[in-house]
Design a protein around this motif. Structure first.
Motif, short mmCIF file in Angstrom:
data_model
loop_
_atom_site.label_atom_id
_atom_site.label_comp_id
_atom_site.label_asym_id
_atom_site.label_seq_id
_atom_site.Cartn_x
_atom_site.Cartn_y
_atom_site.Cartn_z
N ALA A 1 0.83 -1.21 0.00
CA ALA A 1 0.00 0.00 0.00
C ALA A 1 0.86 1.25 0.00
N GLU A 2 2.02 1.19 0.66
CA GLU A 2 2.93 2.35 0.64
C GLU A 2 3.54 2.55 -0.75
N ALA A 3 3.84 1.42 -1.42
CA ALA A 3 4.44 1.54 -2.76
C ALA A 3 3.41 1.87 -3.83
N TYR A 4 2.18 1.39 -3.63
CA TYR A 4 1.11 1.62 -4.61
C TYR A 4 -0.12 2.16 -3.88
N PRO A 5 -0.10 3.43 -3.53
CA PRO A 5 -1.19 3.98 -2.69
C PRO A 5 -2.54 4.00 -3.39
N GLU A 6 -2.57 3.93 -4.73
CA GLU A 6 -3.85 4.04 -5.44
C GLU A 6 -4.53 2.68 -5.65
N THR A 7 -3.91 1.63 -5.15
CA THR A 7 -4.49 0.29 -5.34
C THR A 7 -5.02 -0.23 -4.01
N PRO A 8 -6.21 -0.85 -3.98
CA PRO A 8 -6.82 -1.34 -2.74
C PRO A 8 -6.26 -2.71 -2.33
N VAL A 9 -4.93 -2.80 -2.15
CA VAL A 9 -4.33 -4.10 -1.81
C VAL A 9 -4.75 -4.57 -0.42
N LEU A 10 -5.00 -3.64 0.52
CA LEU A 10 -5.38 -4.03 1.88
C LEU A 10 -6.73 -4.76 1.87
N ALA A 11 -7.67 -4.26 1.09
CA ALA A 11 -8.99 -4.90 1.02
C ALA A 11 -8.89 -6.27 0.37
N VAL A 12 -8.03 -6.41 -0.62
CA VAL A 12 -7.87 -7.70 -1.29
C VAL A 12 -7.22 -8.70 -0.35
N ALA A 13 -6.24 -8.25 0.44
CA ALA A 13 -5.60 -9.15 1.40
C ALA A 13 -6.60 -9.62 2.45
N THR A 14 -7.42 -8.71 2.94
CA THR A 14 -8.45 -9.08 3.93
C THR A 14 -9.42 -10.08 3.34
N GLN A 15 -9.84 -9.85 2.10
CA GLN A 15 -10.76 -10.78 1.45
C GLN A 15 -10.13 -12.16 1.28
N ALA A 16 -8.80 -12.22 0.99
CA ALA A 16 -8.12 -13.50 0.86
C ALA A 16 -8.11 -14.24 2.20
N ASP A 17 -7.82 -13.51 3.28
CA ASP A 17 -7.82 -14.16 4.59
C ASP A 17 -9.21 -14.68 4.94
N THR A 18 -10.23 -13.90 4.64
CA THR A 18 -11.60 -14.33 4.93
C THR A 18 -11.96 -15.59 4.15
N SER A 19 -11.57 -15.62 2.86
CA SER A 19 -11.91 -16.77 2.04
C SER A 19 -11.14 -18.02 2.45
N VAL A 20 -9.89 -17.83 2.92
CA VAL A 20 -9.05 -18.98 3.26
C VAL A 20 -9.38 -19.52 4.64
N PHE A 21 -9.52 -18.59 5.64
CA PHE A 21 -9.68 -19.02 7.03
C PHE A 21 -11.13 -18.96 7.51
N GLY A 22 -12.02 -18.37 6.70
CA GLY A 22 -13.41 -18.25 7.13
C GLY A 22 -14.15 -19.58 7.00
N PRO A 23 -15.35 -19.62 7.55
CA PRO A 23 -16.15 -20.85 7.47
C PRO A 23 -16.60 -21.12 6.04
N GLY A 24 -16.42 -22.34 5.59
CA GLY A 24 -16.84 -22.73 4.25
C GLY A 24 -15.90 -22.20 3.17
N ASP A 25 -16.13 -22.62 1.97
CA ASP A 25 -15.34 -22.18 0.82
C ASP A 25 -16.10 -21.13 0.03
N PRO A 26 -15.39 -20.17 -0.58
CA PRO A 26 -16.06 -19.16 -1.40
C PRO A 26 -16.66 -19.81 -2.65
N SER A 27 -17.72 -19.19 -3.17
CA SER A 27 -18.36 -19.70 -4.37
C SER A 27 -17.51 -19.38 -5.61
N ASP A 28 -17.85 -20.02 -6.72
CA ASP A 28 -17.12 -19.77 -7.97
C ASP A 28 -17.28 -18.33 -8.42
N ASP A 29 -18.45 -17.74 -8.24
CA ASP A 29 -18.66 -16.34 -8.61
C ASP A 29 -17.78 -15.43 -7.77
N ASP A 30 -17.66 -15.76 -6.45
CA ASP A 30 -16.79 -14.95 -5.59
C ASP A 30 -15.35 -15.03 -6.05
#
Length: 794
Positions: A720-749
């Motif tokens: 995020a410091e190197a690329y301030p205009e890209t929402p990398v923090l939100a994408v990282a959070t979404q990856a953690d949620t999909s990997v460690f959250g309950p159940g698997d994400p759908s194909d559309d997700d």
């Protein structure tokens, strides 16, 4: 395992971060993309029509439109599959070779579809040589082999570039898509002829489509920008006045329409009415054909060889010859005191030979005729014909070989084949025989002002005798006729063969001077035609010598004439306004032989003046297949074009490209394989984790240091410091949620997540310079700095 499930259960439920919807380029709809493709196809079609006058037929349309459609498909696939420039170039090359046999060189393919080695060879060589052939061959060129590579290759490249620019560039820069189409439009004009296909309609259609599309893309760019502003500040959308917005759109539409109409009107007035057709300049007008006529000596040098060695032997047969027509072998208009020859420097009409195909452009008026010619003893490069040709097709066993080396001079009607004709060759010609006017009809016509090369080494007796023969003639036809009659009536005929009066061969200055100054003028067609041509030219009128054949008696067009060496003749042609080149025969009748000790039949004989001996002269250069009466020459083998150096150079370049581009292409393919493997992983959680790994690897290739072994959130903070205009923090959070959250994400997700990943990767690359993007495409850093992983720490 139980600890992981407990940790996942204890973790607070997180709402998935909204990702960008999987919409086409820059938020544009599929209908807008299809409209772009249609506009590009229409522009390329209008541009391809410009090749029509030069190519003729419909082959150029098939090649041009096929290449354009193929290029549009490649550009669309490259955008949709996110190919980089290397992959797009590689696919374009493969498509060019794969489909080029069908579209550009169908005669070399198997069953008209399957590429062969010959089709690949012609396509590769055509990249370089076809452009030259289009400029040096006589129009229409469409029937020549490999020339269709020009519209096919140029349309293919224009289609790839225009489609790529239209889909990949930002809406504000989409106008770059018009540049390749304009380049194709200009190419068709430059490689065409002075006669445009549809000069006004073509220009209006191209400019109109381009202007309308440009205005529409500009409006769409503003709409997309307005939507983005409304999404970032919802209050602004509510505050907008619908009536004002509608009025603004109407005003813009009216201004755009007015601009288009004004531009088209100005183009019509200034382009179609004020600019004359003669002002059109094309590259063809600046190109000198490559045929070097110095390699082929004048056939007039071997005149006595024909009448001596082939007096009663058949040289060729001809069927369809109209009555009183003559068969032309060569037209000669350059004299240097040694030999009468074709102007080999291209400075006059006789020296301009160009390659021709089956169809030959011909604007001469006259009676059409079709001649069937079969060679029975004649050989050499000069091709017997009559009139002015409009079609030519070989029909013998060597038809394919001879077809590619046929050259023609439309100004003189002379054909030449650099391969050389031999016994057994046959061909059919369509020709136009100009009407013959009598002296009464020519009496009111002046001699045409046609430039011929300046004659040198002319004997002094020429002008003296010409003035004597003129008499009191007033009109040009009377003057020329008096010259022909003077030589015919005052001279005697002899070939110098056994049993005939002494008559030396040749037509150099010494031979002509000795004949004119002798007590009895003795010679044959060779000497008398040269003497008359020089006399006419001494009076300031153009003239040329023609060597050819005609039968002793005519039996109609249904007759088949067997032409022998005894029917070889040479005559003089002088141009008259509206009548073309008119033939004159200055040679005395064959029964007008010299009498022993008979005085020279002149009304006012001149005193004989001892002439100094002529300076030694170098013998004229003779062709390999023609021998003079007193000269023997060894046969010279004619070598064809040596393809060895071409293949050697091409192979070296190909090897160099493989050595340099091979490793680079391998790196690109490995990265593409890694990406596909991540996106198509078996578990949905692994596909999401692979998307995050793709972001981290791309950042490493771009030169951004990424901490090894850190969690996604820590890594995201660094990015995020190197690329301030890209929402990398939100994408990282979404990856953690999909990997460690309950159940698997759908194909559309997962698909939505990868769409966001692609946007982030593209924005990361755009934030760096072009050089860093170029280096990152082939960087190996991501293969060694970290290993792809599944799951991972938070």
């Amino acid at each position: 395992m139980s600890e992981r499930r407990a940790a996942a259960a204890a973790a607070p439920t997180r709402t998935p971060t909204p990702l960008l919807p999987p919409r086409p380029a820059n938020g544009r709809t599929l209908g807008a993309l299809l409209l772009d493709a249609g506009v590009i196809a229409a522009l390329l079609l209008v541009a391809v029509l410009g090749f029509g006058p030069a190519f003729g037929g419909a082959g150029y349309l098939v090649a041009g439109l096929g290449g354009a459609v193929l290029g549009i498909l490649i550009g669309f696939a490259g955008w949709r599959l996110r190919w980089n420039i290397v992959i797009v170039a590689a696919v374009t090359i493969v498509a060019y070779l794969l489909f080029g046999g069908i579209l550009a060189v169908p005669q070399t393919t198997l069953l008209g579809v399957i590429p062969t080695f010959e089709s690949i060879r012609q396509l590769v060589l055509g990249i370089v040589f076809s452009w030259k052939d289009v400029l040096t061959l006589v129009t229409p060129v469409g029937a020549f082999p490999a020339v269709l590579v020009v519209p096919y290759l140029s349309s293919l490249l224009a289609g790839v570039l225009s489609t790529s620019f239209a889909l990949r560039l930002r809406p504000s820069r989409a106008m770059w898509a018009l540049l390749p189409a304009v380049a194709l439009f200009v190419t068709a004009i430059a490689f065409g002829t002075r006669e445009a296909a549809f000069p006004i309609a073509q220009g209006l259609a191209f400019s109109g489509i381009a202007l309308v599309w440009a205005a529409w893309r500009r409006h769409e760019a503003r709409r997309i920008a307005a939507v983005g502003t409304a999404l970032s500040a919802p209050g602004l959308e509510a505050s907008a006045d619908p009536d004002s917005a509608k009025k603004l759109r109407t005003t813009r539409l009216a201004l755009g329409a007015g601009l288009v109409v004004t531009a088209l009107g100005l183009g019509f007035v200034f382009g179609g009415l004020l600019v004359p057709a003669s002002a059109r300049e094309v590259i063809r007008d600046q190109i000198v054909p490559p045929l070097d006529l110095h390699d082929y000596a004048s056939p007039l040098v071997g005149y006595r060889t024909f009448v001596r060695d082939f007096k009663d032997e058949s040289l060729f047969t001809v069927k369809g010859l109209p009555d009183d027509s003559r068969i032309r072998l060569a037209t000669l208009d350059a004299y240097d005191g040694i030999v009468y020859n074709v102007a080999g420097d291209g400075s006059s009409g006789s020296g301009t030979f160009v390659r021709v195909s089956d169809d030959i452009a011909n604007d001469v008026e006259g009676d059409p005729a079709t001649l069937d010619v079969t060679l029975t003893g004649l050989d050499g490069v000069w091709v017997p014909d009559a009139g002015y040709l409009d079609s030519f097709s070989f029909t013998g066993d060597r038809a394919a070989e001879l077809k590619n080396t046929l050259h023609y001079n439309a100004a003189t009607g002379v054909a030449l084949n650099t391969t050389g004709l031999t016994e057994g060759d046959s061909y059919t010609v369509g020709t136009v025989i100009p009407p013959r006017l009598n002296d009464e009809q020519l009496s009111e016509r002046a001699v045409s002002n046609i430039q011929v090369p300046r004659a040198t080494g002319v004997p002094d007796d020429i002008s003296t005798l010409a003035n004597e023969y003129l008499g009191d003639a007033d009109t040009p036809i009377e003057q020329v006729r008096n010259l022909a009659s003077g030589l015919s009536q005052n001279g005697f005929f002899s070939h110098g063969l056994e049993g005939e009066a002494v008559s030396r061969a040749g037509h150099g200055a010494e031979r002509i001077a000795s004949m004119l100054s002798a007590k009895q003028m003795v010679g044959d067609d060779e000497q008398y035609s040269v003497a008359m041509a020089l006399m006419v030219r001494s009076l300031g009128m153009p003239a040329r010598v023609v060597m050819g054949f005609y039968p002793d008696e005519y039996d109609g067009t249904d007759a088949t004439y067997d032409i022998t060496g005894d029917q070889l003749h040479a005559w003089v042609e002088v141009p008259f306004d509206g009548a073309g080149w008119v033939a004159f025969d200055p040679t005395p009748p064959e029964d007008q032989v010299p009498l022993e000790e008979a005085p020279k039949p002149k009304s006012d004989p001149k005193a004989q003046v001892l002439q100094p001996p002529p300076p030694p002269q170098e013998p004229a250069e003779l062709p390999p297949d023609i021998r003079s009466q007193d000269t023997d020459q060894d046969d010279v083998d004619k070598d064809g074009f040596d393809f060895g150096p071409v293949f050697l150079i091409g192979g070296g370049i190909l090897l160099l490209l493989i050595l340099i581009g091979g490793p680079l292409l391998t790196i690109v393919l490995l990265k593409l394989r890694r990406r596909n493997k991540r996106r198509r992983a078996e578990r949905a959680a692994d596909r999401v984790s692979g998307g995050w790994d793709e972001i981290v690897d791309r950042a490493g290739d771009l030169g951004t240091p990424v901490p090894v072994g850190a969690t996604r959130r820590v890594t995201a903070a660094t990015l995020a410091e190197a690329y301030p205009e890209t929402p990398v923090l939100a994408v990282a959070t979404q990856a953690d949620t999909s990997v460690f959250g309950p159940g698997d994400p759908s194909d559309d997700d997962v698909e939505q997540y990868w769409t966001e990943v692609d946007v982030i990767v593209k924005n990361m690359a755009r934030s760096r310079s072009w050089w860093k993007r170029f280096a990152a495409a082939w960087s190996l850093r991501s293969f060694f700095s970290r290993r792809p992983r599944r799951g991972g720490r938070r």
